[in-house]
Design an enzyme around this catalytic site. Structure first.
Site, PDB file in Angstrom:
ATOM      1  N   THR A   1       0.840  -1.194   0.000  1.00  0.00           N
ATOM      2  CA  THR A   1       0.000   0.000   0.000  1.00  0.00           C
ATOM      3  C   THR A   1       0.873   1.243   0.000  1.00  0.00           C
ATOM      4  OG1 THR A   1      -1.862   1.137   1.057  1.00  0.00           O
ATOM      5  CG2 THR A   1      -0.215   0.185   2.523  1.00  0.00           C
ATOM      6  N   ASN A   2       0.366   2.293  -0.606  1.00  0.00           N
ATOM      7  CA  ASN A   2       0.965   3.623  -0.493  1.00  0.00           C
ATOM      8  C   ASN A   2       0.118   4.506   0.407  1.00  0.00           C
ATOM      9  OD1 ASN A   2       3.339   3.536  -2.161  1.00  0.00           O
ATOM     10  ND2 ASN A   2       1.970   3.296  -3.908  1.00  0.00           N
ATOM     11  N   ASN A   3      -0.981   3.954   0.924  1.00  0.00           N
ATOM     12  CA  ASN A   3      -1.903   4.699   1.777  1.00  0.00           C
ATOM     13  C   ASN A   3      -1.362   4.694   3.212  1.00  0.00           C
ATOM     14  OD1 ASN A   3      -4.084   5.331   3.555  1.00  0.00           O
ATOM     15  ND2 ASN A   3      -5.536   4.872   1.924  1.00  0.00           N
TER      16      ASN A   3
ATOM     17  N   ASN B   1      -2.532   6.026   5.874  1.00  0.00           N
ATOM     18  CA  ASN B   1      -3.568   5.761   6.874  1.00  0.00           C
ATOM     19  C   ASN B   1      -3.776   4.255   7.061  1.00  0.00           C
ATOM     20  OD1 ASN B   1      -4.459   8.490   7.584  1.00  0.00           O
ATOM     21  ND2 ASN B   1      -5.121   8.612   5.468  1.00  0.00           N
TER      22      ASN B   1
ATOM     23  N   ASP C   1      -7.706  -4.943  -0.476  1.00  0.00           N
ATOM     24  CA  ASP C   1      -8.592  -4.056  -1.214  1.00  0.00           C
ATOM     25  C   ASP C   1      -9.871  -3.983  -0.411  1.00  0.00           C
ATOM     26  OD1 ASP C   1      -8.935  -2.269  -3.376  1.00  0.00           O
ATOM     27  OD2 ASP C   1     -10.285  -3.677  -4.353  1.00  0.00           O
ATOM     28  N   THR C   2     -10.433  -2.806  -0.385  1.00  0.00           N
ATOM     29  CA  THR C   2     -11.615  -2.555   0.429  1.00  0.00           C
ATOM     30  C   THR C   2     -12.652  -1.836  -0.414  1.00  0.00           C
ATOM     31  OG1 THR C   2     -10.345  -2.396   2.470  1.00  0.00           O
ATOM     32  CG2 THR C   2     -12.484  -1.315   2.466  1.00  0.00           C
TER      33      THR C   2
ATOM     34  N   TYR D   1     -14.439   6.947   3.526  1.00  0.00           N
ATOM     35  CA  TYR D   1     -15.862   7.075   3.857  1.00  0.00           C
ATOM     36  C   TYR D   1     -16.118   7.046   5.368  1.00  0.00           C
ATOM     37  CZ  TYR D   1     -16.621   6.061  -1.099  1.00  0.00           C
ATOM     38  OH  TYR D   1     -16.605   6.098  -2.475  1.00  0.00           O
TER      39      TYR D   1
ATOM     40  N   LYS E   1     -11.893   1.279  16.298  1.00  0.00           N
ATOM     41  CA  LYS E   1     -12.137   1.017  14.870  1.00  0.00           C
ATOM     42  C   LYS E   1     -11.482  -0.296  14.443  1.00  0.00           C
ATOM     43  CE  LYS E   1     -11.439   2.732  10.215  1.00  0.00           C
ATOM     44  NZ  LYS E   1     -10.686   3.631   9.346  1.00  0.00           N
TER      45      LYS E   1
ATOM     46  N   ARG F   1     -11.218  -3.988   8.058  1.00  0.00           N
ATOM     47  CA  ARG F   1      -9.787  -4.229   7.827  1.00  0.00           C
ATOM     48  C   ARG F   1      -9.186  -4.934   9.033  1.00  0.00           C
ATOM     49  NH1 ARG F   1      -8.686   0.365   6.394  1.00  0.00           N
ATOM     50  NH2 ARG F   1      -8.995  -0.036   4.185  1.00  0.00           N
TER      51      ARG F   1
END
Length: 190
Positions: free
Chosen positions: A7-9, A11, A68-69, A150, A171, A177
């Site tokens: 991932t590059n995300n 968060n 993937d989400t 979201y 969370k 996730r």
């Protein structure tokens, strides 16, 4: 053991790092010198996760997992689904995506939705997948400053807060996730 999380995300990386045990060294795409966009051209969430993990293994040689989400909204027949990140266009802007979703649900009474994450693991030449689902509903307005994507409009069943109002530990304990990563960790520890 070391594993690449494809991932590059940042968060997502932060969320997942909080769930991975210390004996597993987690590497990011940046850590392995992967700066290109890893392909996500499949038409299902599961196939995208598999494609990303396979790409890193094939091109960089590291054992890897990718996720993937998608957010699947009942009143929109499962949309945005696999297109969640690009729902409002290729710019992948979270505010644009959330605003489009709220606009599409403006006149809808049924606001039921669920997040679905699939984690694909490429390890020792074998592929494994792990799925996490979190059911809830879409709020009528954004609430909260935490999280990403979201999160400001998704309120999980049994809670009075959106994901964007929750602390990361809560969370992760109830979220899609977190559920998928916990299955991954249980597998790696077995």
């Amino acid at each position: 053991m070391q594993l690449v999380f494809a991932t590059n995300n940042l968060n997502k990386l932060k969320e997942v790092q909080a769930l991975i045990p210390a004996h597993i060294k987690l590497l990011s795409l940046k850590d392995i010198g992967c700066f290109e966009d890893v392909p996500e051209t499949q038409n299902t969430i599961e196939a995208n996760a598999i494609q990303k993990a396979a790409y890193v293994k094939q091109h960089y040689g590291y054992d890897c997992f990718a996720d993937d989400t998608g957010l699947e909204v009942d009143a929109l027949h499962g949309a945005p689904g696999v297109y969640s990140a690009r729902y409002a266009g290729e710019q992948r802007n979270a505010d644009d995506n959330t605003n489009k979703l709220l606009a599409e649900l403006r006149d809808k009474e049924n606001r039921s939705a669920h997040f679905k994450t699939v984690v694909a693991l490429q390890l020792n030449g074998k592929q494994h997948t792990f799925t996490g689902i979190c059911k809830g509903e879409i709020t009528t307005a954004k609430q909260g400053e935490k999280g990403f994507g979201y999160d400001p409009v998704f309120k999980p069943h049994g809670y009075n807060q959106t994901f964007a109002e929750m602390d990361l530990n809560l969370k992760n304990s109830i979220g899609h996730r977190g559920k998928a990563i916990k299955l991954l960790v249980a597998f790696l520890n077995s």
